[in-house]
Motif scaffolding. Structure first.
Motif, PDB file in Angstrom:
ATOM      1  N   ASN A 337       0.826  -1.216   0.000  1.00 53.32           N
ATOM      2  CA  ASN A 337       0.000   0.000   0.000  1.00 53.32           C
ATOM      3  C   ASN A 337       0.859   1.266   0.000  1.00 53.32           C
ATOM      4  OD1 ASN A 337      -2.349  -1.460  -0.012  1.00 53.32           O
ATOM      5  ND2 ASN A 337      -2.799  -1.217   2.150  1.00 53.32           N
ATOM      6  N   GLU A 340       2.296   1.778  -3.482  1.00 52.03           N
ATOM      7  CA  GLU A 340       1.260   2.215  -4.421  1.00 52.03           C
ATOM      8  C   GLU A 340       0.877   3.664  -4.163  1.00 52.03           C
ATOM      9  OE1 GLU A 340      -3.243   1.157  -6.038  1.00 52.03           O
ATOM     10  OE2 GLU A 340      -2.377  -0.072  -4.431  1.00 52.03           O
ATOM     11  N   ALA A 344       1.276   6.557  -6.903  1.00 53.91           N
ATOM     12  CA  ALA A 344       0.066   7.246  -7.351  1.00 53.91           C
ATOM     13  C   ALA A 344       0.237   8.762  -7.259  1.00 53.91           C
ATOM     14  CB  ALA A 344      -1.137   6.797  -6.532  1.00 53.91           C
ATOM     15  N   LYS A 363      -5.344   9.251 -10.452  1.00 53.87           N
ATOM     16  CA  LYS A 363      -4.210   8.849  -9.617  1.00 53.87           C
ATOM     17  C   LYS A 363      -4.246   9.521  -8.248  1.00 53.87           C
ATOM     18  CE  LYS A 363      -2.051   5.893 -12.188  1.00 53.87           C
ATOM     19  NZ  LYS A 363      -1.795   4.515 -11.714  1.00 53.87           N
ATOM     20  N   ARG A 366      -6.918   7.970  -6.142  1.00 49.11           N
ATOM     21  CA  ARG A 366      -6.459   6.702  -5.573  1.00 49.11           C
ATOM     22  C   ARG A 366      -5.502   6.950  -4.406  1.00 49.11           C
ATOM     23  NH1 ARG A 366      -7.276   1.918  -3.589  1.00 49.11           N
ATOM     24  NH2 ARG A 366      -5.625   0.387  -4.010  1.00 49.11           N
ATOM     25  N   GLN A 369      -7.487   7.770  -1.351  1.00 46.51           N
ATOM     26  CA  GLN A 369      -8.101   6.543  -0.841  1.00 46.51           C
ATOM     27  C   GLN A 369      -7.084   5.706  -0.045  1.00 46.51           C
ATOM     28  OE1 GLN A 369      -9.293   3.729  -3.879  1.00 46.51           O
ATOM     29  NE2 GLN A 369     -11.124   3.147  -2.721  1.00 46.51           N
ATOM     30  N   GLY A 395     -12.157   7.437  -3.140  1.00 49.31           N
ATOM     31  CA  GLY A 395     -11.127   8.154  -3.883  1.00 49.31           C
ATOM     32  C   GLY A 395     -11.695   9.162  -4.858  1.00 49.31           C
TER      33      GLY A 395
END
Length: 427
Positions: A337, A340, A344, A363, A366, A369, A395
């Protein structure tokens, strides 16, 4: 004092379903103890401080940069080699001059302080030239542990291809911590330096905070006791290493830095070490085996020269027990996570700069989120300056029509720093 000890621990769910191929593991490397401060003294250590003196640094930023460099000089121990480099579109040695390093002493540090005080601003920004000079200084001196600090307030003016070539030439020669000050620097420049030169990257909007940061970086560098430590991976026939990433304390992708050293053996540079702990995420593709069979997916060793400092194993077991194969290891989930999230933000801010607003919204949404799911309140606050959050759970965001560009850069560089998660007793 005691000899430094290195421990290597593997955190993973070793169970794969029938036909499963992907093994994820987080490897924690910890060094404790220290021989003394001696390894970071004399010919064993060298420090170079690079200061941006481009025209945009005039005023408060240059004054703060001078104070920070002088503060760093104050914590360089006697006997350590050092230099102060100034850079705009070119680079030159402010002290001691003549493209060499000086040996730290009360008299030399006093002379260096005077030289720093005389700095003036001019010209543009070519970071590759600064790094090239630092590399030349380190190479000529031949110290074991080489560390540099690079400070800039603007975007790098050279081509990406040229910058990449410089970074490749510097890689492995010294560790560099990069810092942006003010509101004109670019996160991608700082992150590139950190990734290639195994250092840290950070943005500082208040120039008054520079001095404390320079002191902290210098003290950390002076605490290193081993240079050129490597992560050695052995994998079985048919296996493919998809990636190797440092995931704590900062995210650094090491995948492309592999050097093959034997049959199915490769080494990845992990820089200089003191008393500290770092985490590495390995992702390996294996040939599937029958249910019930166990194989060694990887042997992970930490090596320094010819010495193996520590070792751990990554396993794979095929099973038809659904509860075993669907359990996600806590460390793997956490760092998946975190990585990512960082990617992002970097991709979203780059898309926003390029005018691709749909991709930027996707992006950055996300990222919002993921920040909410992982409890990264620090990152969430930075993102809230770049987007209006409609629903963090899904998101859903709207790009702000008016947002300071520095907020996006701060969010991108800050997200590369991760929070370490430790295993629970039951893990």
């Amino acid at each position: 004092m005691s000899t430094p000890q290195v421990t290597v621990e593997t955190h993973q769910n070793e169970f794969l379903p029938a036909g499963g191929r992907t093994v994820d593991a987080v490897v924690t490397v910890t060094q404790t103890g220290a021989v003394s401060a001696a390894p970071a003294r004399g010919a064993a250590a060298a420090e170079v401080v690079m200061i941006d003196v481009s025209a945009s640094m005039s005023g408060a930023k240059l004054r703060a940069a001078k104070e920070a460099a002088i503060a760093a000089l104050g914590v360089i121990p006697d006997g350590v080699a050092f230099a102060i480099v100034a850079g705009d579109t070119e680079a030159w040695t402010v002290y001691p001059g003549r493209s060499r390093l000086a040996t730290s002493s009360p008299a030399n540090r006093a002379e260096a302080r005077l030289a720093v005080q005389r700095l003036r601003t001019r010209g543009g920004t070519t970071i590759g030239a600064w790094l090239t000079l630092a590399a030349d200084l380190f190479r000529r001196h031949g110290a074991t542990i080489n560390h540099a600090i690079l400070l800039t307030d603007g975007a790098n003016g050279e081509s990406e291809k040229s910058f990449d070539r410089v970074l490749e030439r510097c890689a492995g020669l010294f560790v560099c911590d990069s810092r942006g000050v003010g509101d004109g620097w670019v996160a991608r420049d700082l992150i590139k330096i950190a990734e290639h030169l195994l250092g840290t990257a950070s943005g500082i909007t208040d120039p008054g905070e520079l001095a404390a940061d320079f002191v902290a970086m210098t003290r950390t560098a002076m605490g290193k006791t081993r240079a050129d430590v490597r992560l050695r991976l052995w994998t079985p026939a048919g296996a493919t290493i998809r990636f190797v990433k440092q995931v704590h304390p900062e995210i650094i992708d090491l995948t492309g830095r592999r050097r093959d050293t034997g049959a199915r053996v490769g080494e990845y540079p992990i820089g200089a070490w003191g008393a500290e702990s770092r985490d590495y995420h390995l992702n390996i593709d294996l040939e599937p085996h029958p249910v019930g069979q166990e194989v060694l997916a990887a042997r992970v060793s930490v090596v320094h020269g010819d010495d193996v400092l520590g070792q751990s194993l990554v396993r794979a077991v095929w099973t038809d027990d659904l509860s075993s194969t669907t359990t996600i290891n806590r460390q793997v989930a956490h760092y998946t996570n975190e990585t990512e999230l960082a990617d992002a933000i970097l991709e979203g801010t780059a898309a926003q700069k390029a005018g691709d607003l749909d991709r930027a919204t996707l992006k950055l949404g996300r990222a919002v989120q993921l920040a909410a799911e992982s409890g990264r309140e620090d990152t969430a606050k930075l993102l809230a300056k770049v987007v209006d959050v409609v629903d963090e759970r899904t998101g859903t965001v709207r790009l702000r029509k008016v947002a300071a560009s520095i907020d996006a850069e701060m969010a991108a560089v800050a997200s590369r720093k991760t929070q370490q998660v430790r295993p629970r007793p039951a893990d």
